[in-house]
Motif scaffolding. Structure first.
Motif, mmCIF file in Angstrom:
data_model
loop_
_atom_site.group_PDB
_atom_site.id
_atom_site.type_symbol
_atom_site.label_atom_id
_atom_site.label_comp_id
_atom_site.label_asym_id
_atom_site.label_seq_id
_atom_site.Cartn_x
_atom_site.Cartn_y
_atom_site.Cartn_z
ATOM 1 N N ALA A 1 0.838 -1.209 0.000
ATOM 2 C CA ALA A 1 0.000 0.000 0.000
ATOM 3 C C ALA A 1 0.869 1.253 0.000
ATOM 4 N N ALA A 2 1.937 1.234 0.798
ATOM 5 C CA ALA A 2 2.827 2.392 0.891
ATOM 6 C C ALA A 2 3.509 2.689 -0.441
ATOM 7 N N MET A 3 3.749 1.653 -1.243
ATOM 8 C CA MET A 3 4.406 1.845 -2.530
ATOM 9 C C MET A 3 3.428 2.124 -3.670
ATOM 10 N N LEU A 4 2.146 1.808 -3.473
ATOM 11 C CA LEU A 4 1.149 2.093 -4.506
ATOM 12 C C LEU A 4 0.496 3.462 -4.318
ATOM 13 N N LEU A 5 0.364 3.889 -3.076
ATOM 14 C CA LEU A 5 -0.264 5.181 -2.798
ATOM 15 C C LEU A 5 0.467 6.374 -3.432
ATOM 16 N N PRO A 6 1.795 6.279 -3.721
ATOM 17 C CA PRO A 6 2.426 7.384 -4.455
ATOM 18 C C PRO A 6 1.757 7.701 -5.789
ATOM 19 N N LEU A 7 1.062 6.728 -6.385
ATOM 20 C CA LEU A 7 0.329 7.015 -7.619
ATOM 21 C C LEU A 7 -0.748 8.069 -7.364
ATOM 22 N N LEU A 8 -1.442 7.940 -6.229
ATOM 23 C CA LEU A 8 -2.451 8.925 -5.854
ATOM 24 C C LEU A 8 -1.801 10.258 -5.500
ATOM 25 N N GLY A 9 -0.730 10.199 -4.704
ATOM 26 C CA GLY A 9 -0.031 11.421 -4.316
ATOM 27 C C GLY A 9 0.520 12.169 -5.514
ATOM 28 N N ALA A 10 1.100 11.429 -6.456
ATOM 29 C CA ALA A 10 1.659 12.060 -7.655
ATOM 30 C C ALA A 10 0.560 12.669 -8.522
ATOM 31 N N PHE A 11 -0.578 11.983 -8.618
ATOM 32 C CA PHE A 11 -1.713 12.512 -9.383
ATOM 33 C C PHE A 11 -2.179 13.852 -8.809
ATOM 34 N N LEU A 12 -2.350 13.901 -7.496
ATOM 35 C CA LEU A 12 -2.789 15.137 -6.846
ATOM 36 C C LEU A 12 -1.761 16.253 -7.023
ATOM 37 N N VAL B 1 1.740 19.118 2.828
ATOM 38 C CA VAL B 1 0.547 18.394 3.296
ATOM 39 C C VAL B 1 0.913 16.985 3.751
ATOM 40 N N ALA B 2 1.742 16.284 2.949
ATOM 41 C CA ALA B 2 2.140 14.920 3.287
ATOM 42 C C ALA B 2 2.949 14.887 4.581
ATOM 43 N N SER B 3 3.800 15.891 4.789
ATOM 44 C CA SER B 3 4.608 15.936 6.015
ATOM 45 C C SER B 3 3.725 16.084 7.250
ATOM 46 N N LEU B 4 2.694 16.916 7.150
ATOM 47 C CA LEU B 4 1.779 17.094 8.277
ATOM 48 C C LEU B 4 1.022 15.798 8.582
ATOM 49 N N LEU B 5 0.586 15.087 7.522
ATOM 50 C CA LEU B 5 -0.089 13.803 7.724
ATOM 51 C C LEU B 5 0.874 12.769 8.312
ATOM 52 N N TYR C 1 -1.487 2.825 8.410
ATOM 53 C CA TYR C 1 -1.890 3.136 7.040
ATOM 54 C C TYR C 1 -1.974 4.640 6.795
ATOM 55 N N LEU C 2 -2.132 5.432 7.854
ATOM 56 C CA LEU C 2 -2.037 6.876 7.693
ATOM 57 C C LEU C 2 -0.604 7.265 7.329
ATOM 58 N N VAL C 3 0.369 6.596 7.937
ATOM 59 C CA VAL C 3 1.778 6.807 7.580
ATOM 60 C C VAL C 3 2.007 6.417 6.118
ATOM 61 N N ALA C 4 1.418 5.283 5.703
ATOM 62 C CA ALA C 4 1.558 4.845 4.309
ATOM 63 C C ALA C 4 0.957 5.869 3.356
ATOM 64 N N PHE C 5 -0.203 6.407 3.723
ATOM 65 C CA PHE C 5 -0.870 7.417 2.894
ATOM 66 C C PHE C 5 -0.011 8.677 2.788
ATOM 67 N N ALA C 6 0.558 9.108 3.912
ATOM 68 C CA ALA C 6 1.417 10.292 3.915
ATOM 69 C C ALA C 6 2.671 10.060 3.081
ATOM 70 N N GLN C 7 3.251 8.874 3.210
ATOM 71 C CA GLN C 7 4.436 8.536 2.433
ATOM 72 C C GLN C 7 4.117 8.548 0.940
ATOM 73 N N GLY C 8 2.866 8.176 0.604
ATOM 74 C CA GLY C 8 2.447 8.180 -0.790
ATOM 75 C C GLY C 8 2.466 9.560 -1.415
ATOM 76 N N GLY C 9 2.216 10.588 -0.622
ATOM 77 C CA GLY C 9 2.298 11.946 -1.144
ATOM 78 C C GLY C 9 3.695 12.521 -1.058
ATOM 79 N N HIS C 10 4.462 12.047 -0.092
ATOM 80 C CA HIS C 10 5.790 12.605 0.178
ATOM 81 C C HIS C 10 6.856 12.067 -0.775
ATOM 82 N N LYS C 11 6.914 10.770 -0.909
ATOM 83 C CA LYS C 11 8.033 10.113 -1.586
ATOM 84 C C LYS C 11 8.217 10.526 -3.050
#
Length: 575
Positions: free
Chosen positions: A91-102, A115-119, A166-176
């Motif tokens: 999940a942590a490696m797939l969520l960057p697709l969402l983060g990159a899209f946004l 935003v990702a750092s705050l999450l 999973y909140l950490v995974a979601f944040a990593q998805g926007g950060h990485k």
């Protein structure tokens, strides 16, 4: 502070008396033309690399020892814990697709990182809280005469733990994906000096982030296993606060890329596939006539020629909203990546074992070093991967690249695909070694009569595992860094974040496939009361069989990769 970016901002002669000191296609923090000597390049990249070092420290402080927390305080079986770790990593490696899209479509990379750092901080704070609640719950259990009240942990604690995880995974998805793409954006591809520096940026990026990983493996794993889990999870929360401050401090030096095309890049490229599908019945003759009318040059990649059907309408007439040649070429660039993406999944499956089954192997071995009073945590063995990377990257960048450059006359020495393929071969060798070492461990346990004593230490040094870890690190220097540069370089300009997200998604899918494999093998090998390959008693398990299977998968992956790499057409000729 807010970033004011004006996409249509143009540099007039009056505003730029020295054009060679102005970077095109970018603006600075205030929305003006960026000065080359005051913005970008290594001065900006150093802030961004510092943020990545801290973020990797935080992430690996959680992920590297997660299986120990699941099998220890939370009481899960080895197979279940490995599945959960792989699912979370996936999940942590797939969520960057969402983060990159946004980021690429709406927020921009700078805002997305904030935003990702705050999450991230919020998720790590909740994770530390869940560990503190569990610790308090366990302390109450020890004073309770009724042992049944101590197991399992309270459902609320488990829910809070996995929500935080999973909140950490979601944040990593926007950060990485955004941090690395934003770092690479600081180098001007049109300037020969900065272009060469950008090639080294990916090497030193990976070098630096592994420094953060190394500290996490040595310090946080020790704290988690010898002091407290809540402190081990709380420290990453604190350092992420500092990371956000460091990132904001560098704001005045950053360059912000602007897109000449204001259309949403996902909609723009997605429309090519839709129109090409709608025109699937159009004959090649009609396409050729339309190409001649639009002065379209012959395309080199005949396999993707079907996308050119998006250039015309079904009746061959023109429309004002027809896809442009540039849109089609960008769509082709994305589609060319798919075979390489697919071929690297085998490497990703192998990669996911370092933080799960390798760690469980290490728990059974003699982990005392120097004296009988110092015992290293099994998860800390992953520091060998980081050490190997830290040693190998300077050798690669300062020795191998200049040597290869002198032979091949290529700026990067070897092509990106050659670099990736070299790492895949090394990962195959590492699995062969892992299987042989595990076979030796099982034989040693049998020789000393420890087969039915799962908690006993097998009289075999933990350093037997060192070769497989070290080879993992060297493989990463080739494949991981190669994939980062490849997926950043080969995507359209306004999709750089999504390019890096695609690279990360390889490892997300690889983690899910690893979890799926473990689940299937666990059910198949534990039938009829037999010990499975992943038995909680590792002395009766057969991790060696699983490693042989992974070596076979890696070999097949190598063959597929070589086939697709040979036919790949680079979007840029310089590499």
């Amino acid at each position: 502070m807010a970033v004011i970016i004006v996409p249509g901002n143009e540099i007039s002669e009056a505003e730029s008396p020295l054009l060679n000191d102005i970077v095109g296609s970018c603006v600075d923090f205030k929305g003006g033309a960026p000065n080359r000597s005051k913005t970008g390049c290594w001065k900006s990249a150093s802030f961004i690399i510092g943020v990545e070092v801290v973020e990797r420290f935080a992430y690996y402080g959680i992920s590297s020892n997660l299986i120990s927390y699941l099998t220890g305080p939370l009481g899960q079986s080895t197979a279940t814990a490995a599945e959960n770790v792989n699912a979370w990593n996936g999940a942590a490696m797939l969520l960057p697709l969402l983060g990159a899209f946004l980021a690429d479509s709406y927020l921009g990379r700078y805002r997305m990182i904030i935003v990702a750092s705050l999450l991230y901080i919020l998720g790590l704070g909740f994770l530390s809280l869940s560990a503190a609640l569990h610790s308090s719950y366990s302390a109450d259990c020890k004073t309770n005469a009724n042992d049944t009240a101590c197991s399992p942990p309270q459902l609320e604690i488990i829910i809070l733990f996995f929500f935080s995880l999973y909140l950490v995974a979601f944040a990593q998805g926007g950060h990485k994906p955004c941090v690395q793409a934003f770092g690479a954006d600081q180098f001007d591809e049109e300037d020969p000096i900065e272009c060469k520096a950008k090639s080294s940026f990916f090497n030193w990026w990976y070098f630096s982030m592994n420094g953060g990983i190394l500290v996490a493996l040595l310090v946080l794993n020790y704290i988690q296993e010898n002091l407290s889990w809540e402190l081990g999870f709380g420290i990453p929360c604190i350092v992420m606060c500092f990371a956000l401050i460091v990132f904001l401090l560098g704001s005045m030096t950053y360059r912000f890329r602007i897109n000449s095309d204001k259309r949403n890049p996902f909609l723009r490229i997605g429309r090519v596939f839709v129109k090409a599908a709608a025109n699937c019945q159009v004959t090649p003759i009609v396409i050729s006539i339309e190409e001649d009318a639009q002065n379209i040059l012959p395309h080199e990649d005949a396999k993707l020629k079907f996308l050119e059907k998006a250039l015309i309408t079904p009746d061959g007439s023109r429309e004002e909203n027809i896809c442009s040649t540039g849109d089609v070429e960008d769509a082709k660039a994305i589609l060319r990546l798919v075979p390489i993406w697919f071929a690297c999944l085998g490497y990703a499956i192998v990669f996911s074992q370092a933080s799960t089954l390798f760690t469980k192997q290490g728990v059974t071995l003699d982990r005392y070093i120097i004296s009988s009073s110092i015992q290293i945590p099994a998860a800390s063995l992953q520091c060998l991967i980081s050490l190997s990377i830290i040693v190998s990257i300077p050798i690669y960048d300062r020795v191998l690249v200049p040597f290869a450059r002198a032979i091949t006359k290529k700026p990067a020495g070897i092509s990106m695909l050659q670099r990736i393929g070299t790492g895949i071969v090394l990962s195959f060798v590492s699995m062969l070694i892992a299987a042989l070492v595990e076979r030796k461990r099982l034989e040693t346990a049998l020789e000393y009569g420890l087969v039915d004593l799962p908690k006993a230490t097998v009289p075999m040094s933990v350093w037997w595992l060192a070769p497989q870890y070290l080879l993992f690190g060297i493989a990463d220097v080739f494949t991981m860094v190669g994939l980062q540069e490849f997926f950043y370089d080969q995507v359209p300009k306004d999709l750089k974040s999504i390019g890096l997200a695609l690279y990360l998604s390889i490892f997300g899918i690889g983690s899910f496939l690893s979890s799926f494999l473990i689940s299937i093998i666990e059910k198949a090998t534990s039938a009829h009361g037999r010990d499975s390959w992943f038995s909680n008693n590792l002395n009766r398990a057969h991790l060696d069989y699983f490693y042989w299977l992974l070596a076979g998968i890696s070999a097949v992956s190598m063959a597929i990769y070589v086939y697709f790499a040979k036919s790949y057409v680079y979007s840029k000729r310089s590499l």
